[in-house]
Design an enzyme around this catalytic site. Structure first.
Site, PDB file in Angstrom:
ATOM      1  N   GLY A 217      28.109  21.062   1.503  1.00 45.03           N
ATOM      2  CA  GLY A 217      28.190  21.284   0.228  1.00 45.03           C
ATOM      3  C   GLY A 217      29.419  22.028  -0.392  1.00 45.03           C
ATOM      4  N   HIS A 218      30.308  22.225   0.755  1.00 50.98           N
ATOM      5  CA  HIS A 218      31.772  23.143   0.128  1.00 50.98           C
ATOM      6  C   HIS A 218      32.622  22.368   0.690  1.00 50.98           C
ATOM      7  CE1 HIS A 218      34.094  26.718  -0.607  1.00 50.98           C
ATOM      8  NE2 HIS A 218      33.221  26.882  -1.371  1.00 50.98           N
ATOM      9  N   PHE A 219      33.381  21.471   0.276  1.00 49.09           N
ATOM     10  CA  PHE A 219      32.966  20.655  -0.834  1.00 49.09           C
ATOM     11  C   PHE A 219      32.936  19.116  -0.322  1.00 49.09           C
ATOM     12  CE2 PHE A 219      35.220  24.018  -2.723  1.00 49.09           C
ATOM     13  CZ  PHE A 219      34.479  24.676  -3.790  1.00 49.09           C
TER      14      PHE A 219
ATOM     15  N   VAL B  24      36.275  22.657   2.525  1.00 53.54           N
ATOM     16  CA  VAL B  24      36.839  24.131   2.547  1.00 53.54           C
ATOM     17  C   VAL B  24      35.891  24.990   3.035  1.00 53.54           C
ATOM     18  CG1 VAL B  24      37.971  25.410   0.799  1.00 53.54           C
ATOM     19  CG2 VAL B  24      38.434  23.257   0.737  1.00 53.54           C
TER      20      VAL B  24
END
Length: 158
Positions: free
Chosen positions: A61-63, A68
């Site tokens: 989810g990041h990203f 990252v």
């Protein structure tokens, strides 16, 4: 060479592998952010390493499509590295201790950390009082500073 000098040299040349880190710290996957620690000078300084892989859950989810590593996890890795050498310096027969992250100051993030990077946590002790330690840390990838901060931690005594 005296026995004391030999002991001091051993502390400087010491390294901590993942099995020893697991014995020192209570952190486990997916929250263990250091794989190896080297260049240890008692609790004064060290260099920790984290192999950043695409399999880590935070990258989902990041990203999406632009992975990252979250900056807070880089700082957490610095704190875990410092905590491990503090416990290690107290003695090799220690069982895992709780290390409470107390302060973060002057945090700066310079560039993204991505899967495939090898993070180096360069930690230098600033101060020590009873069961509290303060360190200055630089996270580097390929020799370039990617993040820096001052961190403080307390080791809970049993």
């Amino acid at each position: 060479m005296s026995e004391e000098t030999k002991a001091d040299e051993t502390k400087v040349l010491d390294s901590i592998d993942i099995l020893r880190i697991l014995a020192l710290l209570p952190h486990r996957y997916p929250f263990l952010m250091v794989d190896r620690i080297e260049a240890i000078d008692s609790d004064l300084s060290c260099v920790g390493y984290k192999n950043v892989t695409a399999n880590e859950p935070h990258f989902q989810g990041h990203f999406p499509n632009n992975p990252v590593m979250p900056g807070v996890l880089i700082i957490e890795g610095m704190a875990q590295t410092a905590g491990a050498i503090c416990i290690h310096a107290k003695g090799a027969d220690r069982k895992p201790s709780l290390v409470y992250f107390m302060t973060i100051d002057e945090a700066k993030f310079r560039r993204p950390v991505r899967p495939g990077d090898v993070l180096e946590y360069h930690m230098t002790r600033l101060n020590k009082r009873r069961n509290m330690w303060w360190y200055r840390g630089e996270a580097r990838v390929g020799g370039e500073i990617v993040a820096e901060a001052r961190v403080g931690a307390m080791i809970a005594e049993e």
